[in-house]
Enzyme design. Sequence first.
Site, PDB file in Angstrom:
ATOM      1  N   ASN A 242       0.822  -1.270   0.029  1.00  0.00           N
ATOM      2  CA  ASN A 242      -0.049  -0.025   0.174  1.00  0.00           C
ATOM      3  C   ASN A 242       0.897   1.265   0.087  1.00  0.00           C
ATOM      4  O   ASN A 242       0.415   2.169  -0.490  1.00  0.00           O
ATOM      5  CB  ASN A 242      -1.060   0.006   0.967  1.00  0.00           C
TER       6      ASN A 242
ATOM      7  N   GLU B 159       4.504  -3.362  12.644  1.00  0.00           N
ATOM      8  CA  GLU B 159       3.467  -2.209  12.239  1.00  0.00           C
ATOM      9  C   GLU B 159       2.471  -3.053  11.448  1.00  0.00           C
ATOM     10  O   GLU B 159       2.676  -3.304  10.534  1.00  0.00           O
ATOM     11  CB  GLU B 159       4.343  -1.116  11.583  1.00  0.00           C
TER      12      GLU B 159
ATOM     13  N   CYS C 236      -3.050   2.054   6.515  1.00  0.00           N
ATOM     14  CA  CYS C 236      -3.307   1.487   7.871  1.00  0.00           C
ATOM     15  C   CYS C 236      -3.855   2.477   8.747  1.00  0.00           C
ATOM     16  O   CYS C 236      -4.560   2.269   9.687  1.00  0.00           O
ATOM     17  CB  CYS C 236      -1.992   0.813   8.449  1.00  0.00           C
TER      18      CYS C 236
HETATM   19  C1  UN1 Z   1       0.203   3.003   6.019  1.00  0.00           C
HETATM   20  O1  UN1 Z   1      -0.868   3.219   5.652  1.00  0.00           O
HETATM   21  O2  UN1 Z   1       0.755   2.197   6.207  1.00  0.00           O
HETATM   22  O3  UN1 Z   1       0.104   8.824   7.702  1.00  0.00           O
HETATM   23  C2  UN1 Z   1       1.111   4.380   6.069  1.00  0.00           C
HETATM   24  C3  UN1 Z   1      -0.086   8.367   6.405  1.00  0.00           C
HETATM   25  C4  UN1 Z   1       0.933   8.091   5.389  1.00  0.00           C
HETATM   26  C5  UN1 Z   1       1.421   6.918   5.874  1.00  0.00           C
HETATM   27  C6  UN1 Z   1       0.481   5.731   6.059  1.00  0.00           C
HETATM   28  N1  UN1 Z   1       1.969   9.090   5.756  1.00  0.00           N
HETATM   29  O4  UN1 Z   1      -1.471   8.364   6.103  1.00  0.00           O
END
Ligand code: UN1
Length: 494
Positions: A150, A248, A282
């Site tokens: 992603n 993560e 995420c």
């Molecule tokens: C992710 O969704 O794995 O804060 C990372 C954010 C992005 C990074 C997301 N800078 O939504």
Amino acid sequence: MKLTNFVNGQWQEAAEETRFTPVINPASGKELAHVQMSSAEDVDRAVAAAKTAQKSWAKVPAPKRASYLYEIGRIMKERKEQLAQTLTKEMGKVIEEGRGEVQEGIDMAFYMAGEGRRLFGETTPSELADKFAMSVRAPIGVVGLITPWNFPVAIATWKSFPAIVAGNSFIWKPATETPMMACEMGRIFKEAGLPDGVANIVFGAGSEVGTAMIEHPDIKVISFTGSTETGRKVAEAGGRNLKKISLEMGGKNAVIVMEDADLELAVEGILWSAFGTAGQRCTACSRVIVHKDVKEELQKRLLTKMGGLTIGDGLDESVKIGPVINQKALEKIHSYIEIGKQEGASLLAGGEILRGGHYDGGNYYAPTLFSDVDASMRIAREEIFGPVISIIEIDSFEAAIEVNNSVIYGLSSSIYTRDVNRAFKAQRDLDTGIIYINAGTTGAEIHLPFGGTKGTGNGHRDSGVAALDVFTEWKSVYVDFSGKLQRAQIDNEI
Ligand code: UN1
């Protein structure tokens, strides 16, 4: 186009019989390339190269190591548009977000390069006279990086750049859905003159390459971003092998909208964080916890704006929502619609796979809104990873915090309120690793720690200075210049 491993500065085919898997553009279903599927033997080869390279790399002064990151950042900046186009083709996110993600990588390069002149430890008084005490960061050795599709560039830079500046070498297993970006990065590492063997890329399945990395005695750290289910396996196997495991994982992020919120601002924030990247972050917002006094109005405004979102190929600049990654993701998202309906939620928009016309061949899902959702329902607790939001009504600030904190995940949360006291209480009481006041749940900046609590992580953080903790070992150094035996804890009664 055949994409092969990058080992010891060379592009090379797998040791065993060569197997390849197609790389598919999620917007059209067209084949873009074929990526090599590697075996444990390829991991062995890469680790051997990385181990040799790391011995000399660790001795290169950190500011000099950083100079390679400045060069990597410079090349990425020069190539930003091309990288963003490739990213959108293989991952599907809209081009504006593709550019944003590449920018995140560029920022990370310059930020971590700056660490080459810091990498701060501590100097501290000794409890004894004529004795000096300090702590320094030392490289760990060969580290393993496992990254998701992603954020094919940004997440890779969060992990590889601190690893590089700290004096480690690495084996990187990118997701097989997005190997083209990994190849771009391999080429950039090479062009920037990074010594051979410091950066190694091995493509393949988690069950083969990932497992081999986790079991390998010479890989001391695994930094993993992906699903909670896989992360748990990584932690179990890694724990057995006494590795440092940085995880993560999933999220079930909420935007809280209180009765005193600027509703228009909240609507913008919800749309962006729920439907940006087609909900495949995420950090994506998948729950909206709203005060009963403003629920109807918020819902109405959301539905109106959702109707105006253009869906299609992310390379088209006017498109706001791209496809989801593959057929399997599409089916998973869709399965939650039935689950939500059966649980008694009201489906007010979306809930369908989009077909026909320009949707043909791609994996498109309609932006979806469930209302009358109870916090105990599966759609309010499980990660869907698609463009689906659930509206949960509450009648107090305390209830909002309780609902937010009731899920197993703890990545990101947000509150819209004009009351400064509430805002400060919220940042104290929300139990996630990232908190936003009057902004949506996405958009973390690279110089702050990124990560979550509870089922989202295991105490480590990506990006920010915190990332250095994953890729360095603390050494405490004592220099006794008294010329006599001094016994700590015995000769120092204070
Ligand atoms: C992710 O969704 O794995 O804060 C990372 C954010 C992005 C990074 C997301 N800078 O939504």
